[in-house]
Every structure is written in structure tokens, then in C-alpha cells.
Write a protein that holds these residues in place. Structure first.
Motif, PDB file in Angstrom:
ATOM      1  N   LYS A  93     -72.468  -3.156 -13.033  1.00  0.00           N
ATOM      2  CA  LYS A  93     -72.175  -4.195 -12.043  1.00  0.00           C
ATOM      3  C   LYS A  93     -70.839  -4.880 -12.348  1.00  0.00           C
ATOM      4  O   LYS A  93     -70.091  -5.227 -11.431  1.00  0.00           O
ATOM      5  CB  LYS A  93     -73.306  -5.219 -11.961  1.00  0.00           C
ATOM      6  CG  LYS A  93     -73.524  -6.057 -13.207  1.00  0.00           C
ATOM      7  CD  LYS A  93     -74.648  -7.066 -13.020  1.00  0.00           C
ATOM      8  CE  LYS A  93     -75.988  -6.391 -12.906  1.00  0.00           C
ATOM      9  NZ  LYS A  93     -77.112  -7.376 -12.879  1.00  0.00           N
ATOM     10  N   ASN A  94     -70.518  -5.042 -13.649  1.00  0.00           N
ATOM     11  CA  ASN A  94     -69.252  -5.680 -14.000  1.00  0.00           C
ATOM     12  C   ASN A  94     -68.062  -4.813 -13.605  1.00  0.00           C
ATOM     13  O   ASN A  94     -67.056  -5.310 -13.077  1.00  0.00           O
ATOM     14  CB  ASN A  94     -69.204  -5.983 -15.495  1.00  0.00           C
ATOM     15  CG  ASN A  94     -70.148  -7.100 -15.890  1.00  0.00           C
ATOM     16  OD1 ASN A  94     -70.625  -7.860 -15.037  1.00  0.00           O
ATOM     17  ND2 ASN A  94     -70.429  -7.228 -17.181  1.00  0.00           N
ATOM     18  N   MET A  95     -68.160  -3.508 -13.854  1.00  0.00           N
ATOM     19  CA  MET A  95     -67.065  -2.610 -13.496  1.00  0.00           C
ATOM     20  C   MET A  95     -66.918  -2.498 -11.975  1.00  0.00           C
ATOM     21  O   MET A  95     -65.801  -2.455 -11.460  1.00  0.00           O
ATOM     22  CB  MET A  95     -67.273  -1.237 -14.122  1.00  0.00           C
ATOM     23  CG  MET A  95     -67.144  -1.233 -15.636  1.00  0.00           C
ATOM     24  SD  MET A  95     -67.052   0.436 -16.317  1.00  0.00           S
ATOM     25  CE  MET A  95     -65.432   0.929 -15.755  1.00  0.00           C
ATOM     26  N   ALA A  96     -68.044  -2.455 -11.273  1.00  0.00           N
ATOM     27  CA  ALA A  96     -67.987  -2.391  -9.810  1.00  0.00           C
ATOM     28  C   ALA A  96     -67.333  -3.653  -9.245  1.00  0.00           C
ATOM     29  O   ALA A  96     -66.540  -3.584  -8.287  1.00  0.00           O
ATOM     30  CB  ALA A  96     -69.390  -2.216  -9.235  1.00  0.00           C
ATOM     31  N   TYR A  97     -67.639  -4.798  -9.845  1.00  0.00           N
ATOM     32  CA  TYR A  97     -67.041  -6.061  -9.407  1.00  0.00           C
ATOM     33  C   TYR A  97     -65.526  -6.022  -9.596  1.00  0.00           C
ATOM     34  O   TYR A  97     -64.768  -6.414  -8.696  1.00  0.00           O
ATOM     35  CB  TYR A  97     -67.646  -7.213 -10.197  1.00  0.00           C
ATOM     36  CG  TYR A  97     -66.987  -8.548  -9.938  1.00  0.00           C
ATOM     37  CD1 TYR A  97     -67.294  -9.290  -8.798  1.00  0.00           C
ATOM     38  CD2 TYR A  97     -66.047  -9.067 -10.838  1.00  0.00           C
ATOM     39  CE1 TYR A  97     -66.679 -10.508  -8.553  1.00  0.00           C
ATOM     40  CE2 TYR A  97     -65.430 -10.283 -10.602  1.00  0.00           C
ATOM     41  CZ  TYR A  97     -65.752 -11.000  -9.460  1.00  0.00           C
ATOM     42  OH  TYR A  97     -65.134 -12.196  -9.212  1.00  0.00           O
ATOM     43  N   MET A  98     -65.075  -5.524 -10.735  1.00  0.00           N
ATOM     44  CA  MET A  98     -63.639  -5.463 -10.995  1.00  0.00           C
ATOM     45  C   MET A  98     -62.936  -4.517 -10.022  1.00  0.00           C
ATOM     46  O   MET A  98     -61.829  -4.791  -9.547  1.00  0.00           O
ATOM     47  CB  MET A  98     -63.383  -5.028 -12.440  1.00  0.00           C
ATOM     48  CG  MET A  98     -63.726  -6.095 -13.464  1.00  0.00           C
ATOM     49  SD  MET A  98     -63.178  -5.669 -15.146  1.00  0.00           S
ATOM     50  CE  MET A  98     -64.259  -4.295 -15.508  1.00  0.00           C
ATOM     51  N   ILE A  99     -63.568  -3.390  -9.707  1.00  0.00           N
ATOM     52  CA  ILE A  99     -62.983  -2.446  -8.752  1.00  0.00           C
ATOM     53  C   ILE A  99     -62.834  -3.101  -7.383  1.00  0.00           C
ATOM     54  O   ILE A  99     -61.776  -3.001  -6.733  1.00  0.00           O
ATOM     55  CB  ILE A  99     -63.858  -1.176  -8.645  1.00  0.00           C
ATOM     56  CG1 ILE A  99     -63.756  -0.349  -9.941  1.00  0.00           C
ATOM     57  CG2 ILE A  99     -63.449  -0.333  -7.436  1.00  0.00           C
ATOM     58  CD1 ILE A  99     -64.744   0.792 -10.013  1.00  0.00           C
ATOM     59  N   ARG A 100     -63.847  -3.817  -6.941  1.00  0.00           N
ATOM     60  CA  ARG A 100     -63.780  -4.464  -5.636  1.00  0.00           C
ATOM     61  C   ARG A 100     -62.730  -5.575  -5.619  1.00  0.00           C
ATOM     62  O   ARG A 100     -62.013  -5.752  -4.628  1.00  0.00           O
ATOM     63  CB  ARG A 100     -65.158  -5.024  -5.263  1.00  0.00           C
ATOM     64  CG  ARG A 100     -66.212  -3.947  -5.003  1.00  0.00           C
ATOM     65  CD  ARG A 100     -67.490  -4.557  -4.424  1.00  0.00           C
ATOM     66  NE  ARG A 100     -68.496  -3.521  -4.205  1.00  0.00           N
ATOM     67  CZ  ARG A 100     -69.565  -3.332  -4.985  1.00  0.00           C
ATOM     68  NH1 ARG A 100     -69.748  -4.108  -6.052  1.00  0.00           N
ATOM     69  NH2 ARG A 100     -70.420  -2.369  -4.726  1.00  0.00           N
ATOM     70  N   GLU A 101     -62.625  -6.307  -6.734  1.00  0.00           N
ATOM     71  CA  GLU A 101     -61.628  -7.366  -6.813  1.00  0.00           C
ATOM     72  C   GLU A 101     -60.211  -6.785  -6.755  1.00  0.00           C
ATOM     73  O   GLU A 101     -59.330  -7.330  -6.084  1.00  0.00           O
ATOM     74  CB  GLU A 101     -61.816  -8.161  -8.106  1.00  0.00           C
ATOM     75  CG  GLU A 101     -63.009  -9.088  -8.095  1.00  0.00           C
ATOM     76  CD  GLU A 101     -62.862 -10.205  -7.076  1.00  0.00           C
ATOM     77  OE1 GLU A 101     -61.906 -11.000  -7.187  1.00  0.00           O
ATOM     78  OE2 GLU A 101     -63.696 -10.254  -6.142  1.00  0.00           O
ATOM     79  N   ASN A 102     -60.001  -5.670  -7.439  1.00  0.00           N
ATOM     80  CA  ASN A 102     -58.698  -5.023  -7.417  1.00  0.00           C
ATOM     81  C   ASN A 102     -58.340  -4.511  -6.031  1.00  0.00           C
ATOM     82  O   ASN A 102     -57.173  -4.562  -5.605  1.00  0.00           O
ATOM     83  CB  ASN A 102     -58.636  -3.868  -8.424  1.00  0.00           C
ATOM     84  CG  ASN A 102     -58.616  -4.360  -9.864  1.00  0.00           C
ATOM     85  OD1 ASN A 102     -58.196  -5.494 -10.138  1.00  0.00           O
ATOM     86  ND2 ASN A 102     -59.078  -3.527 -10.790  1.00  0.00           N
TER      87      ASN A 102
END
Length: 415
Positions: free
Chosen positions: A402-411
Motif C-alpha cells: 500500500k505504501n509503494m502504491a501510494y507513492m506511485i499515485r502521488e508521483n
């Protein structure tokens, strides 16, 4: 009434029961398998993952199974529209098998029991367990065969490998509600006449995402048939046919695929499609005095990552080892050595299933450019090596996806 005495009684002759029996037969234990159905029989769970190969090998079944020429599975493909992501099991984090099989379970399970019987294992097919009484670790199990003849088996230990039959969970009131949302599936086989054996593409297992929580499985077999199934929230699956016609529902699902409609859309089903409603299950405990539950008798998560047979064989062979130690007089810590061990792996896979349906894991799968290191570590999980604590995608499973998915969406938003 006829009675017989065994060291260990195994209920169920599927993958869990077969690997347990194979291991115990090699150790010289006196065993018996009781199986309610007649083999071959149609059952779901036709895609394996590499971890199971360790179990077939240790149970002495690998050579016999390998001789059947089942379709090899070196990787798995996930499709979303025009995007795809392929996990190559030879390029994963850590050690372990880098291939497995795609198998028609009717043929595969019978191949296992044929080999066990060839080795002298006593298997009573079409025989139902009607009652089990435990006297500390010893037990008396009442069985009834297809002719209605009733007999009893005295055992020093019982391993319940009955799968969805869930014999002991039903009898001992151990059933529990799954933590996963209710999903259902409909599946059948198709004679894959449009398959072109030119590249690995036509025999490659695929997961075709129709919506975030809805996907189609495509599992080609070496016999020329292919298994197709639609999976999704139960309300969605039920909405595919107002008349509750499984064939209509599965046909409609296939025709919603941009990738597979042309290949399968108008081909007849080899058997009436089977519906599995709200398939996720759980139990309140994995063992008790004189018994252990394995495979789907304990938990079934979801078919999305083909983990079912892996957990069945992992628990089956582990329960066999611990039961044999116990009847030989050794002290066994069933809570630590069995329940906690199995629960750890189940928890890891449960996270991956949940994050698949939230869309977070799909975000990682289809993000470009790929991160090779991340992909290798996720690949190891998908291969079934969910007890490898050197892999951060195992030890940090609760938050890392979930943390990596959040970072991808933020980018994506920033760009």
C-alpha cells in the motif's frame, strides 16, 4: 462391525492427503486414506505455484507426476487492457523451484492416487466419514462405503485433508468466517481449437483484469483443453445471468475480455460451468488433541494467485511430519510448529489478495518503468515462498504494497 487399526488416518485424497500419505508411506507408517468421492472428479485449483514442487518431491510423487507431461508453467501473466506484466519464476528473489505445472485436476489427482496405490497405500474411495470420537490423541472413526457397509478405524492420529468437505470443522464446530470480502467464481473447460502452438503465449497462464475486482483466468493444459473462469464480487457474478444460468454468465464474462473473446467466445463448454459461491473460508483452530486440519479444511483464500494447492501441500506434509513424531513419542509444539507457521504464510498471502482487490498490487504490477528488484521480490511471493523472512515483501507485507502504491499515485499526480 469390522474394525481396523492404523497409525494415521487421512481424510481426503486430494493434493494435501496425497503428499501426507506419500511422505508417511516412505517413513513406514501404517496409514489409510478415506475419500468420499470417486476419482477422477472435477475440482477447481488447476494452476500450481513452484513451492508445491518441493512437496511433491519430498513425498516421492514428483517422478510419477512428471511422466504425465502436464503443461509446464514457468511464469504467470497479468493483463489489463493493453498492458501486461509477466512474472518469470526463474527471476525471483531467493532460492526455490522456477517452474511448476498447469494441470486438469481430475487427471492430476488421479495420477497421485494411482502412484500411492502402486506403492501399497490403502485408499478407500467412495467412502464417507460419518462420525469421529477422540479419546485424547487416539480416535475411532466410523465410515460408510458406497454399498452402505459401516466399519470403524482406530487411529493414533487423524489428518483432515477433506478440502471443501471440511469433515472435522463441521463435526467439531470449528468453522469461522473469512476475513476476505465475499467473492464467487464460475468455471469450465473449453477445447482450445484456436490455440496456436507457436510461442509460449498460447499456453501461458493468464489473469485478464476486466475491472479492478473482476478477472478472468485462462489456464491452458497439455491435453488441448483450457480452463476458463470468471472471478469477482458475489453480487457481480450473480448479475451476469438473471436466470442464474452459469453457462450464460461465463459466456458473457468471456465476451467482455478484449484479449480472449476471439479465441474462446463462441466455443462450447466441455462440461456445464460450475459456480463456487462465497468460496473463502476459515476455521477457529488448526489442530486439536489427536488431529490436524490441512488445506481447504483450514482456510481457502482466493484463486487469484493459485495459492490453494500450495497451502494444501505445505500443511499436508508438515502435519504428516509432526503427527509421525508425536506417535513416535516425541514432544510436538503444535501451536508453534504448525498453527503459527501456517498462519504466517496465510497472513502474507491474505495481504496480497486484499491488496489485489483494492487495486494497490495492480498498481505495482503495471507501473512503468518496472523496478527489477521489487518485481523479483514480489515474484518470490507469487511462487509460494511466503515463509522466506529474508524477503522484505514477506516480512513487511502489511504495509509495503500500500505504501509503494501510494507513492506511485502521488508521483503520477505530481507529473
Amino acid at each position: 462391525m469390522k474394525t481396523e487399526n492404523v497409525d494415521i488416518l487421512i481424510i481426503g485424497a486430494g493434493p494435501s492427503g496425497s503428499v501426507a500419505a506419500g511422505y508417511l508411506q516412505k517413513q513406514g507408517a501404517k496409514i489409510k486414506i478415506v475419500e468420499k468421492q470417486k476419482f477422477p472428479r472435477i475440482v477447481v485449483g488447476e494452476s500450481l505455484i513452484p513451492r508445491v514442487m518441493d512437496h511433491f518431491d519430498e513425498a516421492g510423487l514428483f517422478e510419477a507426476l512428471n511422466s504425465y507431461g502436464f503443461e509446464k508453467k514457468p511464469n504467470a501473466r497479468f493483463i489489463r487492457g493493453k498492458e501486461d506484466c509477466i512474472f518469470d519464476f526463474s527471476n525471483k528473489f531467493g532460492e526455490g523451484w522456477d517452474w511448476t505445472w498447469q494441470i486438469p485436476r481430475a487427471d492430476f489427482d488421479k495420477a497421485m492416487t494411482d502412484e500411492l496405490q502402486r506403492k501399497g497405500v490403502d485408499i478407500a474411495f467412495e467412502t464417507e466419514v460419518t462420525n469421529v470420537e477422540f479419546h485424547r490423541t487416539d480416535s475411532i472413526t466410523t465410515i460408510k462405503d458406497k454399498n452402505g457397509t459401516v466399519s470403524q478405524i482406530h487411529a493414533k492420529f487423524v489428518i483432515d485433508c477433506s478440502g471443501y468437505g471440511r469433515v472435522l470443522p463441521r463435526m467439531l464446530k470449528l468453522e469461522a468466517t473469512s476475513s476476505l470480502d465475499p467473492h464467487s467464481a464460475i468455471f469450465s473447460h473449453i477445447k482450445d481449437v484456436n490455440r496456436l502452438i507457436k510461442t509460449n503465449d498460447e499456453t501461458q497462464i493468464s489473469f485478464d483484469i476486466l475491472e479492478t475486482e473482476v478477472w478472468l483466468w485462462v489456464i491452458p493444459f497439455s491435453n488441448g483443453n483450457t480452463s476458463l473462469g470468471i472471478v469477482g464480487p458475489t453480487n457481480y457474478i450473480n448479475s451476469l445471468s438473471e436466470s442464474n444460468d452459469n453457462a450464460e454468465a461465463l459466456r458473457k464474462a468471456i465476451n467482455r475480455s478484449n484479449y480472449y473473446t476471439e479465441r474462446f467466445g463462441d466455443l462450447p463448454f466441455e462440461f456445464d460451468p460450475i459456480k463456487l459461491s462465497n468460496y473463502s473460508v476459515a476455521v477457529t483452530q488448526f489442530y486439536g488433541e489427536g488431529y490436524a486440519l490441512t488445506g481447504n479444511s483450514t482456510e481457502f483464500l482466493d484463486p487469484v494467485f493459485s495459492s490453494g494447492v500450495c497451502f494444501a501441500t505445505e500443511s499436508g506434509i508438515l502435519a504428516a511430519k509432526l503427527a509421525l513424531r508425536q506417535i513416535n513419542g516425541e514432544k510436538v509444539d503444535w501451536q508453534k510448529e504448525y498453527a503459527e507457521y501456517m498462519q504466517y504464510g496465510i497472513d502474507v498471502f491474505t495481504t496480497y489478495v486484499k491488496e489485489w482487490y483494492t487495486g494497490n498490487l495492480q498498481e505495482l504490477f503495471f507501473h512503468r518503468p518496472e523496478n527489477p528488484d521489487v518485481k523479483r521480490k514480489i515474484c518470490a511471493v507469487l511462487a509460494g515462498y511466503v515463509w522466506d523472512k529474508d524477503n522484505p515483501f514477506v516480512t513487511k507485507h502489511q504495509n509495503i504494497i500500500k505504501n509503494m502504491a501510494y507513492m506511485i499515485r502521488e508521483n503520477k499526480m505530481d507529473s
